[in-house]
Design an enzyme around this catalytic site. Sequence first.
Site, PDB file in Angstrom:
ATOM      1  N   HIS A  55       0.755  -1.111   0.107  1.00  0.00           N
ATOM      2  CA  HIS A  55      -0.038   0.146  -0.121  1.00  0.00           C
ATOM      3  C   HIS A  55       0.819   1.239   0.078  1.00  0.00           C
ATOM      4  CE1 HIS A  55      -3.284   2.596   1.138  1.00  0.00           C
ATOM      5  NE2 HIS A  55      -3.963   1.958   0.755  1.00  0.00           N
ATOM      6  N   ASP A 113      -7.892  -5.632   0.012  1.00  0.00           N
ATOM      7  CA  ASP A 113      -8.305  -6.572  -1.119  1.00  0.00           C
ATOM      8  C   ASP A 113      -7.886  -8.056  -0.888  1.00  0.00           C
ATOM      9  OD1 ASP A 113      -7.659  -3.415  -3.048  1.00  0.00           O
ATOM     10  OD2 ASP A 113      -9.525  -4.521  -2.820  1.00  0.00           O
TER      11      ASP A 113
HETATM   12  C1  SDX Z   1      -6.137  -0.146  -3.041  1.00  0.00           C
HETATM   13  O1  SDX Z   1      -4.544   4.458  -2.163  1.00  0.00           O
HETATM   14  C2  SDX Z   1      -5.475   3.919  -1.372  1.00  0.00           C
HETATM   15  O2  SDX Z   1      -5.744   4.250  -0.376  1.00  0.00           O
HETATM   16  C3  SDX Z   1      -5.956   2.869  -2.386  1.00  0.00           C
HETATM   17  C4  SDX Z   1      -7.018   1.839  -1.341  1.00  0.00           C
HETATM   18  C5  SDX Z   1      -8.234   2.648  -1.121  1.00  0.00           C
HETATM   19  O3  SDX Z   1      -8.920   2.152  -0.283  1.00  0.00           O
HETATM   20  O4  SDX Z   1      -8.830   3.502  -1.980  1.00  0.00           O
HETATM   21  O5  SDX Z   1      -6.627   1.558  -0.156  1.00  0.00           O
HETATM   22  C6  SDX Z   1      -7.375   0.449  -2.222  1.00  0.00           C
HETATM   23  O6  SDX Z   1      -5.969   0.264  -4.027  1.00  0.00           O
HETATM   24  C7  SDX Z   1      -5.274  -0.995  -2.159  1.00  0.00           C
HETATM   25  C8  SDX Z   1      -4.164  -1.385  -2.843  1.00  0.00           C
HETATM   26  C9  SDX Z   1      -4.551  -2.750  -4.032  1.00  0.00           C
HETATM   27  N1  SDX Z   1      -3.391  -3.041  -4.898  1.00  0.00           N
HETATM   28  C10 SDX Z   1      -2.647  -4.192  -4.885  1.00  0.00           C
HETATM   29  O7  SDX Z   1      -3.087  -4.903  -4.041  1.00  0.00           O
HETATM   30  C11 SDX Z   1      -1.761  -4.441  -5.963  1.00  0.00           C
HETATM   31  C12 SDX Z   1      -0.470  -4.865  -5.698  1.00  0.00           C
HETATM   32  N2  SDX Z   1      -0.031  -3.738  -4.780  1.00  0.00           N
HETATM   33  C13 SDX Z   1       1.066  -3.058  -5.703  1.00  0.00           C
HETATM   34  O8  SDX Z   1       1.222  -3.092  -6.800  1.00  0.00           O
HETATM   35  C14 SDX Z   1       1.370  -1.929  -4.850  1.00  0.00           C
HETATM   36  O9  SDX Z   1       1.725  -2.220  -3.414  1.00  0.00           O
HETATM   37  C15 SDX Z   1       0.491  -0.457  -4.571  1.00  0.00           C
HETATM   38  C16 SDX Z   1       0.281  -0.019  -6.101  1.00  0.00           C
HETATM   39  C17 SDX Z   1      -0.512  -0.928  -3.964  1.00  0.00           C
HETATM   40  C18 SDX Z   1       1.470   0.638  -3.939  1.00  0.00           C
HETATM   41  O10 SDX Z   1       2.580   1.006  -4.949  1.00  0.00           O
HETATM   42  P1  SDX Z   1       3.427   2.194  -4.439  1.00  0.00           P
HETATM   43  O11 SDX Z   1       3.065   2.625  -3.175  1.00  0.00           O
HETATM   44  O12 SDX Z   1       3.571   2.948  -5.722  1.00  0.00           O
HETATM   45  O13 SDX Z   1       4.707   1.181  -4.325  1.00  0.00           O
HETATM   46  P2  SDX Z   1       5.666   0.493  -5.326  1.00  0.00           P
HETATM   47  O14 SDX Z   1       4.927   0.114  -6.421  1.00  0.00           O
HETATM   48  O15 SDX Z   1       6.735   2.104  -5.672  1.00  0.00           O
HETATM   49  O16 SDX Z   1       6.211  -0.502  -4.506  1.00  0.00           O
HETATM   50  C19 SDX Z   1       7.397  -0.293  -3.776  1.00  0.00           C
HETATM   51  C20 SDX Z   1       8.381  -1.508  -3.833  1.00  0.00           C
HETATM   52  C21 SDX Z   1       8.713  -1.803  -5.382  1.00  0.00           C
HETATM   53  O17 SDX Z   1       9.942  -2.478  -5.109  1.00  0.00           O
HETATM   54  P3  SDX Z   1      11.415  -1.510  -5.530  1.00  0.00           P
HETATM   55  O18 SDX Z   1      11.052  -1.016  -6.880  1.00  0.00           O
HETATM   56  O19 SDX Z   1      11.352  -0.506  -4.358  1.00  0.00           O
HETATM   57  O20 SDX Z   1      12.606  -2.575  -5.337  1.00  0.00           O
HETATM   58  O21 SDX Z   1       7.516  -2.741  -3.318  1.00  0.00           O
HETATM   59  C22 SDX Z   1       7.562  -3.671  -4.272  1.00  0.00           C
HETATM   60  C23 SDX Z   1       7.598  -2.967  -5.506  1.00  0.00           C
HETATM   61  O22 SDX Z   1       8.121  -3.935  -6.533  1.00  0.00           O
HETATM   62  N3  SDX Z   1       6.207  -4.137  -4.105  1.00  0.00           N
HETATM   63  C24 SDX Z   1       5.657  -5.315  -4.355  1.00  0.00           C
HETATM   64  C25 SDX Z   1       4.285  -5.361  -4.011  1.00  0.00           C
HETATM   65  N4  SDX Z   1       3.993  -3.943  -3.793  1.00  0.00           N
HETATM   66  C26 SDX Z   1       5.141  -3.297  -3.863  1.00  0.00           C
HETATM   67  N5  SDX Z   1       6.443  -6.495  -4.577  1.00  0.00           N
HETATM   68  C27 SDX Z   1       5.561  -7.443  -4.643  1.00  0.00           C
HETATM   69  N6  SDX Z   1       4.253  -7.636  -4.237  1.00  0.00           N
HETATM   70  C28 SDX Z   1       3.668  -6.535  -4.303  1.00  0.00           C
HETATM   71  N7  SDX Z   1       2.166  -6.571  -4.104  1.00  0.00           N
END
Ligand code: SDX
Length: 431
Positions: A308, A366
């Site tokens: 998140h 989720d």
């Molecule tokens: C919702 O914003 C809100 O409030 C949203 C929400 C709401 O109520 O409205 O809470 C609802 O959207 C919840 C999130 C649902 N999405 C997912 O579950 C999809 C999987 N999660 C990700 O794609 C990710 O964690 C996000 C999109 C939720 C957050 O992305 P960020 O904050 O932009 O973080 P990032 O993509 O920059 O990741 C940081 C690091 C990265 O590694 P590095 O590039 O630093 O090496 O963490 C890794 C990412 O690769 N990472 C993951 C991961 N999520 C982040 N690695 C593996 N699995 C994951 N799920």
Amino acid sequence: MADTPKTATLTIGDTTLDLPIHSPTLGPDVLDIRKLYAQGKVFTYDPGFTSTAACDSAITYIDGDEGVLLHYGYPIDQLAGKSHYLEVCYLLLYGALPSAAELEHFETTITRHTMIHEQMHNFFRGFRRDAHPMATMVGVVGAMSAFYHDSTDISDAQQREVASHRLIAKMPTIAAMAYKYSIGQPFVYPRNDLDYAANFLHMCFSVPAEDYVVDPILARAMDRIFTLHADHEQNASTSTVRLASSSGANPFACIAAGIACLWGPAHGGANQACLEMLKEIGTPDRIPEFIARAKDKNDPFRLMGFGHRVYKNFDPRATVMKQSADEVLELMGVEDNPLLQVAKELEKAALEDPYFAEKKLFPNVDFYSGIILEAMGFPTSMFTPIFALSRTVGWISQWKEQLSDPAHKIGRPRQLYTGPTQRDYVDVENR
Ligand code: SDX
């Protein structure tokens, strides 16, 4: 003596600027950069808005490090446990818990707006049966602006109020109709003798051939899911609604834009993607393979329902959702649901893995919701529409708050330009 205003001093070349700092009720201070370009001739740069407050708001507060989510100060776990969705809707819309009389009037108002214009039924029939229900919802909600002309003038407070009630009341009806259309069953009209969550379940699962009695425990679980998704500060879809609203677009167009944004798998589409991931994993012995893929920088695979932007400790909604999953599955007699076992084993394995701990990745709202919704009988394609109908009150509340600020302006971000410098046109024969 009034506190001395806090400022930050920024030096750019031989220019020194004093930028005001504003302090919130809760959370970090904000640096006011509104005059930065006029005085310093520079932009800030923050793709994804990781460090940018786009507005001020009193509705929802999130502390990502402490796993805190408050709606006008009330913790989400207390609202999920002691309140119910329409009371939370009232709180989000008006900023206070209602009296018994206020609540009764509000619930009656919403109940009496649940039907949609009969002619709107034709919109559904324009879609293929296999259209994703989110596509149908985007289309039908946008089309509401063509039917409810008497609540599209955003400068009229009464029309804003009516549009708010219509959207909250009609979203379950539209979502249920999208579902019924996708499975070839007849639409079921809303009933005024059922509460909001029971009405939605009835519109989804009732068929003309037999009576459908809503299980009150399922209705309570459904209502709790609505509450857990009601609002969440300035997430992507809410920011989309605010940006659409800033141009003066009508409320139905703004909410249709929010639905479109929520659809993405990085946002509200994650509940569907998460359950599909759990099904792909299939059995606990395959979890290490998927954990390895999630950690592999060369593999685009991510654990859906994990991570998140704000929560770096735990998502308090996921905690409540996990409890609800156990209750619903036990009620449905599927407490040994293999997907729930895989989810629990996956959560355990991920939280014990240094990669996820270092990157502060935890289950989000989720991760468990899909397991409950599937146990209730919903196909995965209905998971995000249910998120959308739940979040409608959050979008609407934030939309109302933005319009109530007379100083609000059209949102117009700038950019870091990386394209070519000016050059002259070359006729095709000379290229
Ligand atoms: C919702 O914003 C809100 O409030 C949203 C929400 C709401 O109520 O409205 O809470 C609802 O959207 C919840 C999130 C649902 N999405 C997912 O579950 C999809 C999987 N999660 C990700 O794609 C990710 O964690 C996000 C999109 C939720 C957050 O992305 P960020 O904050 O932009 O973080 P990032 O993509 O920059 O990741 C940081 C690091 C990265 O590694 P590095 O590039 O630093 O090496 O963490 C890794 C990412 O690769 N990472 C993951 C991961 N999520 C982040 N690695 C593996 N699995 C994951 N799920």
